[in-house]
Design a protein around this motif. Structure first.
Motif, PDB file in Angstrom:
ATOM      1  N   ALA A  96       0.802  -1.223   0.000  1.00 24.58           N
ATOM      2  CA  ALA A  96       0.000   0.000   0.000  1.00 24.58           C
ATOM      3  C   ALA A  96       0.838   1.277   0.000  1.00 24.58           C
ATOM      4  O   ALA A  96       0.505   2.233  -0.714  1.00 24.58           O
ATOM      5  N   LYS A  97       1.905   1.304   0.761  1.00 22.92           N
ATOM      6  CA  LYS A  97       2.691   2.540   0.838  1.00 22.92           C
ATOM      7  C   LYS A  97       3.341   2.872  -0.503  1.00 22.92           C
ATOM      8  O   LYS A  97       3.246   4.007  -0.983  1.00 22.92           O
ATOM      9  N   SER A  98       3.988   1.893  -1.134  1.00 21.20           N
ATOM     10  CA  SER A  98       4.633   2.197  -2.412  1.00 21.20           C
ATOM     11  C   SER A  98       3.578   2.523  -3.477  1.00 21.20           C
ATOM     12  O   SER A  98       3.781   3.408  -4.312  1.00 21.20           O
ATOM     13  N   TYR A  99       2.446   1.827  -3.436  1.00 22.05           N
ATOM     14  CA  TYR A  99       1.357   2.121  -4.367  1.00 22.05           C
ATOM     15  C   TYR A  99       0.864   3.554  -4.157  1.00 22.05           C
ATOM     16  O   TYR A  99       0.662   4.299  -5.124  1.00 22.05           O
ATOM     17  N   SER A 100       0.685   3.944  -2.896  1.00 22.65           N
ATOM     18  CA  SER A 100       0.219   5.295  -2.568  1.00 22.65           C
ATOM     19  C   SER A 100       1.191   6.352  -3.068  1.00 22.65           C
ATOM     20  O   SER A 100       0.783   7.356  -3.656  1.00 22.65           O
ATOM     21  N   GLU A 101       2.457   6.130  -2.812  1.00 19.41           N
ATOM     22  CA  GLU A 101       3.470   7.114  -3.216  1.00 19.41           C
ATOM     23  C   GLU A 101       3.534   7.229  -4.733  1.00 19.41           C
ATOM     24  O   GLU A 101       3.584   8.333  -5.271  1.00 19.41           O
ATOM     25  N   ARG A 102       3.525   6.114  -5.419  1.00 22.14           N
ATOM     26  CA  ARG A 102       3.637   6.118  -6.877  1.00 22.14           C
ATOM     27  C   ARG A 102       2.409   6.758  -7.528  1.00 22.14           C
ATOM     28  O   ARG A 102       2.515   7.469  -8.520  1.00 22.14           O
ATOM     29  N   ASN A 103       1.234   6.518  -6.952  1.00 15.41           N
ATOM     30  CA  ASN A 103      -0.017   7.012  -7.540  1.00 15.41           C
ATOM     31  C   ASN A 103      -0.580   8.241  -6.844  1.00 15.41           C
ATOM     32  O   ASN A 103      -1.697   8.665  -7.157  1.00 15.41           O
ATOM     33  N   LYS A 104       0.171   8.774  -5.884  1.00 16.71           N
ATOM     34  CA  LYS A 104      -0.241   9.977  -5.135  1.00 16.71           C
ATOM     35  C   LYS A 104      -1.633   9.815  -4.503  1.00 16.71           C
ATOM     36  O   LYS A 104      -2.509  10.649  -4.647  1.00 16.71           O
ATOM     37  N   ILE A 105      -1.803   8.690  -3.810  1.00 23.42           N
ATOM     38  CA  ILE A 105      -3.058   8.413  -3.098  1.00 23.42           C
ATOM     39  C   ILE A 105      -2.882   8.841  -1.644  1.00 23.42           C
ATOM     40  O   ILE A 105      -1.955   8.399  -0.966  1.00 23.42           O
ATOM     41  N   SER A 106      -3.767   9.688  -1.176  1.00 23.78           N
ATOM     42  CA  SER A 106      -3.646  10.220   0.184  1.00 23.78           C
ATOM     43  C   SER A 106      -4.297   9.298   1.215  1.00 23.78           C
ATOM     44  O   SER A 106      -5.133   8.442   0.878  1.00 23.78           O
ATOM     45  N   TYR A 107      -3.936   9.515   2.447  1.00 22.40           N
ATOM     46  CA  TYR A 107      -4.555   8.818   3.582  1.00 22.40           C
ATOM     47  C   TYR A 107      -6.070   8.992   3.533  1.00 22.40           C
ATOM     48  O   TYR A 107      -6.823   8.028   3.697  1.00 22.40           O
ATOM     49  N   ASN A 108      -6.508  10.236   3.288  1.00 23.47           N
ATOM     50  CA  ASN A 108      -7.942  10.519   3.280  1.00 23.47           C
ATOM     51  C   ASN A 108      -8.672   9.780   2.166  1.00 23.47           C
ATOM     52  O   ASN A 108      -9.821   9.371   2.338  1.00 23.47           O
ATOM     53  N   ALA A 109      -8.027   9.584   1.021  1.00 31.96           N
ATOM     54  CA  ALA A 109      -8.657   8.824  -0.065  1.00 31.96           C
ATOM     55  C   ALA A 109      -8.825   7.362   0.344  1.00 31.96           C
ATOM     56  O   ALA A 109      -9.875   6.751   0.092  1.00 31.96           O
ATOM     57  N   TRP A 110      -7.797   6.797   0.973  1.00 28.45           N
ATOM     58  CA  TRP A 110      -7.908   5.406   1.456  1.00 28.45           C
ATOM     59  C   TRP A 110      -9.045   5.296   2.467  1.00 28.45           C
ATOM     60  O   TRP A 110      -9.825   4.338   2.426  1.00 28.45           O
ATOM     61  N   ARG A 111      -9.126   6.256   3.380  1.00 26.02           N
ATOM     62  CA  ARG A 111     -10.181   6.214   4.399  1.00 26.02           C
ATOM     63  C   ARG A 111     -11.555   6.340   3.765  1.00 26.02           C
ATOM     64  O   ARG A 111     -12.493   5.660   4.150  1.00 26.02           O
ATOM     65  N   ALA A 112     -11.665   7.224   2.749  1.00 25.35           N
ATOM     66  CA  ALA A 112     -12.964   7.445   2.106  1.00 25.35           C
ATOM     67  C   ALA A 112     -13.474   6.182   1.411  1.00 25.35           C
ATOM     68  O   ALA A 112     -14.687   5.968   1.339  1.00 25.35           O
ATOM     69  N   ILE A 113     -12.571   5.340   0.953  1.00 29.57           N
ATOM     70  CA  ILE A 113     -12.998   4.112   0.273  1.00 29.57           C
ATOM     71  C   ILE A 113     -13.204   2.957   1.258  1.00 29.57           C
ATOM     72  O   ILE A 113     -13.694   1.902   0.893  1.00 29.57           O
ATOM     73  N   GLY A 114     -12.847   3.178   2.531  1.00 34.47           N
ATOM     74  CA  GLY A 114     -13.179   2.190   3.554  1.00 34.47           C
ATOM     75  C   GLY A 114     -12.022   1.444   4.183  1.00 34.47           C
ATOM     76  O   GLY A 114     -12.236   0.517   4.955  1.00 34.47           O
ATOM     77  N   VAL A 115     -10.781   1.823   3.873  1.00 31.95           N
ATOM     78  CA  VAL A 115      -9.642   1.150   4.504  1.00 31.95           C
ATOM     79  C   VAL A 115      -9.527   1.658   5.938  1.00 31.95           C
ATOM     80  O   VAL A 115      -9.541   2.872   6.189  1.00 31.95           O
TER      81      VAL A 115
END
Length: 130
Positions: A96-115
């Motif tokens: 998840a961390k490398s995916y987030s960094e590469r795709n510029k996915i924020s903590y809030n986006a992950w939370r909004a989708i239910g993680v």
């Protein structure tokens, strides 16, 4: 050599994308649906009621009862399956961390989708607003 490295990087990105997609799909399937939550016992009771009504039901009612029976049987099967997102969670945490960094996915986006926050914390994705 450079093309080999980029091919490996592309393979890793594809693998990470698949792990993330599978995890998110698992979360979606487990999401609580509206209405009264059904237990295996209530489903079995309803199936028994349907079986009793089927022989004497008029044809149109019979059609609807058969569909309800099929739907309930599928629901029961799904309830008895192991929760695959539990199996996917450790793999998600790894990528998840490398995916987030590469795709510029924020903590809030992950939370909004239910993680869940604890999953993000384990993955090293922290809330930057705190």
């Amino acid at each position: 050599m450079t093309s080999n490295r980029s091919a490996v990087a592309t393979d890793i990105e594809k693998l990470e994308s698949k792990v993330v997609k599978d995890y998110l799909d698992g979360l979606e399937r487990r999401r609580v649906k509206r209405g009264r939550k059904r237990s295996p016992d209530t489903i079995k009771r309803r199936l028994a009621q349907i079986e009793m009504k089927l022989p004497s039901a008029p044809s149109l009612t019979k059609l609807h009862l058969i569909q309800e029976k099929l739907d309930l049987e599928n629901t029961l099967k799904e309830m008895n399956k192991p929760q695959e997102s539990d199996d996917l969670e450790p793999r998600f945490i790894e990528v998840a961390k490398s995916y987030s960094e590469r795709n510029k996915i924020s903590y809030n986006a992950w939370r909004a989708i239910g993680v869940r926050p604890e999953v993000l914390r384990k993955a090293g994705i922290l809330d930057s607003t705190n």
